[in-house]
Design an enzyme around this catalytic site. Structure first.
Site, PDB file in Angstrom:
ATOM      1  N   CYS A  73       0.841  -1.197   0.000  1.00  0.00           N
ATOM      2  CA  CYS A  73       0.000   0.000   0.000  1.00  0.00           C
ATOM      3  C   CYS A  73       0.878   1.251   0.000  1.00  0.00           C
ATOM      4  O   CYS A  73       1.996   1.245   0.510  1.00  0.00           O
ATOM      5  CB  CYS A  73      -0.907   0.000   1.234  1.00  0.00           C
ATOM      6  SG  CYS A  73      -2.055   1.403   1.279  1.00  0.00           S
TER       7      CYS A  73
ATOM      8  N   ASP B 122       0.402   3.810   1.714  1.00  0.00           N
ATOM      9  CA  ASP B 122       0.334   4.423   3.044  1.00  0.00           C
ATOM     10  C   ASP B 122       1.733   4.770   3.574  1.00  0.00           C
ATOM     11  O   ASP B 122       2.633   3.921   3.567  1.00  0.00           O
ATOM     12  CB  ASP B 122      -0.370   3.442   4.000  1.00  0.00           C
ATOM     13  CG  ASP B 122      -0.776   4.091   5.317  1.00  0.00           C
ATOM     14  OD1 ASP B 122       0.110   4.645   6.005  1.00  0.00           O
ATOM     15  OD2 ASP B 122      -1.960   4.039   5.651  1.00  0.00           O
TER      16      ASP B 122
ATOM     17  N   ARG C 281       2.801   5.003   6.411  1.00  0.00           N
ATOM     18  CA  ARG C 281       3.209   4.275   7.622  1.00  0.00           C
ATOM     19  C   ARG C 281       3.717   2.868   7.319  1.00  0.00           C
ATOM     20  O   ARG C 281       4.024   2.108   8.238  1.00  0.00           O
ATOM     21  CB  ARG C 281       2.020   4.205   8.595  1.00  0.00           C
ATOM     22  CG  ARG C 281       1.535   5.567   9.056  1.00  0.00           C
ATOM     23  CD  ARG C 281       0.171   5.481   9.708  1.00  0.00           C
ATOM     24  NE  ARG C 281      -0.856   5.049   8.741  1.00  0.00           N
ATOM     25  CZ  ARG C 281      -2.144   4.874   9.045  1.00  0.00           C
ATOM     26  NH1 ARG C 281      -2.550   5.071  10.279  1.00  0.00           N
ATOM     27  NH2 ARG C 281      -3.010   4.494   8.123  1.00  0.00           N
TER      28      ARG C 281
ATOM     29  N   HIS D 283      -2.107  -4.029   4.970  1.00  0.00           N
ATOM     30  CA  HIS D 283      -1.871  -3.630   6.374  1.00  0.00           C
ATOM     31  C   HIS D 283      -3.196  -3.332   7.053  1.00  0.00           C
ATOM     32  O   HIS D 283      -4.116  -2.780   6.448  1.00  0.00           O
ATOM     33  CB  HIS D 283      -0.935  -2.417   6.448  1.00  0.00           C
ATOM     34  CG  HIS D 283      -1.518  -1.150   5.907  1.00  0.00           C
ATOM     35  ND1 HIS D 283      -2.033  -0.157   6.715  1.00  0.00           N
ATOM     36  CD2 HIS D 283      -1.696  -0.713   4.635  1.00  0.00           C
ATOM     37  CE1 HIS D 283      -2.474   0.838   5.956  1.00  0.00           C
ATOM     38  NE2 HIS D 283      -2.290   0.530   4.695  1.00  0.00           N
TER      39      HIS D 283
ATOM     40  N   CYS E 296      -5.910   0.065   7.115  1.00  0.00           N
ATOM     41  CA  CYS E 296      -5.730   0.653   5.781  1.00  0.00           C
ATOM     42  C   CYS E 296      -6.905   1.572   5.432  1.00  0.00           C
ATOM     43  O   CYS E 296      -8.065   1.145   5.438  1.00  0.00           O
ATOM     44  CB  CYS E 296      -5.612  -0.465   4.735  1.00  0.00           C
ATOM     45  SG  CYS E 296      -5.377   0.137   3.049  1.00  0.00           S
TER      46      CYS E 296
END
Ligand SMILES: [Zn+2]
Length: 216
Positions: free
Chosen positions: A42, A44, A46, A98, A101
């Site tokens: 992803c 993302d 993080r 994750h 998400c």
């Protein structure tokens, strides 16, 4: 503008630090890359691929998009996969979702988010396909976690069914596809046990992996 200059300053400090620890590192890396893994994760912020698995530059080939989706008409993802498999000869392709998400959450709720809703239709298709499992509880956190896992399993199957992977297996190239989920709250990667290293038992792996999730 100052924040952008700050990035350049941090880069200089990082490059100096790496060079001090490993003299000649960048020069040798510039000559060639030979990663053994392709990470499809992803976007993302993080979930930084290299950091999570503690690999240095040059050791991980990476493709990221919202909700780690592999679509058979997405030539960006397919080009990365083809280059990784045919040219770099990676031995493992890892689809990494994750928990927590935002893309998975957005796919589950009914509010509009703009253009990205078109992309998230792919995740909603996964939810529709597994509506029976997702309907077992009303808890939105539980549903999001299960959809996160189911989405990874579906994307592993998508990778395995690309012409790139099918042809690699047909010619006997060692190549395995795996499905992992990363926990934002503990930093731990979990193997969903849906790995495939040939086309023959793909459906059996899939059939074994999905019910395990439904019983959680
Ligand atoms: Zn995400």
């Amino acid at each position: 503008m100052s924040s952008i200059r700050h990035l350049l300053e941090r880069n200089r400090a990082w490059a100096a630090r790496v060079t001090a620890e490993r003299p000649g590192f960048f020069r040798s890396l510039a000559a060639q890359q030979s990663p053994r893994y392709l990470w499809i994760g992803c976007a993302d912020s993080r979930v930084p691929a290299n950091e999570i698995v503690d690999l240095a530059p040059g050791e991980l080939f990476v493709h990221r998009n919202v909700a780690n989706v592999v679509v058979h008409t997405d030539f960006n993802c397919l080009a990365v996969l083809q280059f990784a498999v045919d040219v770099l000869k990676v031995e493992h392709v890892i689809v990494v979702g994750h928990y927590g998400c935002g893309g998975i959450r957005a796919a589950l709720d009914d509010t509009a988010h703009g253009l990205i809703d078109n992309w998230l239709r792919h995740v909603q298709d996964v939810a529709t396909r597994h509506a029976t499992i997702l309907g077992r509880r009303d808890d939105p956190d539980w549903r999001a976690d299960r959809l996160c896992e189911l989405n990874v399993i579906e994307q592993v199957m998508h990778v395995a069914r690309t012409t790139v992977v099918e042809e690699a297996w047909r010619r006997g190239q060692p190549l395995a596809v795996h499905g992992f989920v990363y926990g934002l709250v503990d930093g731990i990667l979990r193997d969903l046990g849906v790995e495939a290293d040939n086309g023959a038992d793909l459906r059996a792996r899939y059939a074994a992996a999905v019910p395990r999730l439904g019983s959680r």
